[in-house]
Design an enzyme around this catalytic site. Structure first.
Site, PDB file in Angstrom:
ATOM      1  N   SER A 173      37.765  39.683  37.800  1.00  0.00           N
ATOM      2  CA  SER A 173      37.752  39.061  39.127  1.00  0.00           C
ATOM      3  C   SER A 173      39.091  39.237  39.818  1.00  0.00           C
ATOM      4  CB  SER A 173      37.426  37.564  39.031  1.00  0.00           C
ATOM      5  OG  SER A 173      37.587  36.957  40.293  1.00  0.00           O
ATOM      6  N   ASP A 326      30.665  45.443  44.594  1.00  0.00           N
ATOM      7  CA  ASP A 326      29.926  45.106  45.820  1.00  0.00           C
ATOM      8  C   ASP A 326      28.928  46.181  46.226  1.00  0.00           C
ATOM      9  OD1 ASP A 326      31.094  42.635  46.232  1.00  0.00           O
ATOM     10  OD2 ASP A 326      32.769  43.459  47.380  1.00  0.00           O
TER      11      ASP A 326
END
EC number: 2.5.1.19
Length: 447
Positions: A173, A326
């Site tokens: 992350s 993404d």
């Protein structure tokens, strides 16, 4: 913040897409430009800022903490910062809308300044996990109160006497890593943040440009350790925001799957930790060429020339996932038009994006006649070749802009139009998506 009423929209079978297009500025860089500008001394001049809802919500939050944030013209903004540790308590609740990046980075940016702030967002953001950021921030001395499960609305109380930390980010992350780096700026001494999986490094590059004392070195586990010295003095800079590779993914895949297409996308960021989709599509047989690659403010940019191609299914290397997290919704659409199976694993993070993005991808593919196998951590798409996808389905977007855009793109190349239940949320990241695609020849229809 009230969102507009749901706006169903269809992506319809389209003629060959042709032309030159410039996608909006990169969202990751836009958020960070505003936040670091607000923490720096002096003025930061930004050009090419993405003026989408998510970024504008971050601009409002930086303003609420006492920095001056002024729009000078289209994409041109001036931020006059307070200096590190100079932020004041916001007078009102901070509403981040759908901005997961903006909200998490701002939690880090304020975490070591002794002020408190209330964070909230839209229905989608209020379901997203914040504990992964809030818990490590408590190591600096920060306190928080959140809804059960660490959800918004929540209150963050900045550390009164911040301490430097040593912390290993347990998941891939960039948001958690970046929040910790921003918090470390106002903690005396040196903080060390390590990660095993190398995530996007925009925060590190930009901190260096603003004058932070930051070094990145290898870790024993093959990852890396980032050392940053606190009580930093950042100085305002000029930033030209490169074009967003995550936004470029949509016209790029559209040009690959609509027969006869040739599209050029200008000034797209080519940071090697953001180009996983381009590498994957090339392995699948995409006619994709990079021209005019050059350095712009510490980031590589270049023009992408893409032509319609017969793609073949591949197994996506799990090591590449963090470089394209993404882009899996739009890659899944490309895979539907490929020959053979495309296997994608290591996608656990997609379960905690704007929606359970993995479930939304699978449901959308199935609704349009594509065979897909669900794995615990991914999916296998059985490609149907050029012109082989039936389409004709209706897709539930769950307020997820990337799901909406991906399935509208599917409609351009399917046998029948594909409807998404709500295109309004596309404005959070790519407000000109429809007009840009129409200029290339894509066909939409109000549903």
């Amino acid at each position: 913040m009230s969102h507009p009423a749901a706006r169903p929209l269809k992506g319809c079978p389209s003629p060959a897409l042709k032309g030159l297009a410039t996608v909006p500025g990169d969202k990751s860089i836009s958020h960070r430009s505003l936040i670091l500008g607000g923490m720096a001394l002096g003025e930061t001049w930004i050009t090419g800022l993405l003026e989408a809802e998510d970024v504008l919500n971050t601009a409002n939050a930086v303003r609420a903490f006492g920095a001056s944030v002024v729009r000078q013209g289209p994409g041109a903004w001036k931020v006059s910062g307070t200096g590190v540790g100079g932020w004041r308590r916001p007078e009102d609740v901070l509403d981040f809308g759908n901005a997961g990046t903006g909200s998490r980075l701002m939690m880090g940016a304020m975490a070591t300044t002794p002020v408190s702030a209330v964070f909230t967002g839209d229905a989608s953001l209020r379901k997203r996990p914040m504990k992964r950021v809030l818990e490590p921030l408590t190591l600096f001395g920060t306190e928080y109160e959140a809804q059960p499960g660490g959800l918004m609305p929540l209150t963050v109380k900045g550390a009164v006497q911040a301490m430097p930390v040593t912390y290993h980010v347990p998941m891939a992350s960039a948001q958690v890593k970046s929040a910790m780096l921003l918090a470390a700026l106002n903690a005396p001494g040196t903080s060390r943040i390590s990660q095993t999986t190398l995530t996007r490094d925009h925060t590190e590059r930009m901190l260096k440009a603003f004058g932070a004392n930051i070094t990145v070195g290898p870790a024993e586990d093959g990852g890396e350790v980032i050392s940053i010295t606190g009580e930093a003095e950042l100085k305002g800079i000029k930033i030209a925001v490169p074009r967003d590779p995550s936004s470029a993914a949509f016209p790029l895949v559209a040009a690959l799957i609509v027969p006869g297409s040739e599209v050029t996308l200008t000034d797209v960021m080519l940071n090697p930790r953001r180009t996983g989709l381009f590498d994957t599509l090339k392995e699948m047989g995409a006619d994709l060429e990079i021209r005019n690659a050059h350095d712009a403010g510490g980031e590589m940019v270049g023009d992408l020339v893409v032509r319609a191609s017969q793609l073949k299914g591949i197994e996506v290397p799990p090591a590449r996932v963090s470089d394209m997290i993404d882009e899996f919704p739009i890659l899944s659409v490309a895979a539907a038009f490929a020959e053979g199976k495309t296997v994608m694993r290591g996608l656990e993070e997609l379960r905690v994006k704007e929606s359970d993005r993995l479930a939304a991808i699978i449901a959308g593919l199935r609704a349009n006649g594509v065979t897909v196998e669900e794995l615990p951590d991914g999916l296998i798409v059985h490609g149907m070749g050029v012109g082989g996808v039936p389409g004709g389905g209706s897709v539930v977007t769950h307020l997820d802009h990337r799901i909406a855009m991906s399935f509208l793109v599917m409609g351009f190349a399917a046998k029948s139009a594909v409807m998404v239940d709500d295109a309004a949320m596309i404005a959070t990241s790519f407000p000109v998506f429809e007009s840009l695609m129409k200029d290339l020849g894509a066909v939409f229809e109000a549903a």
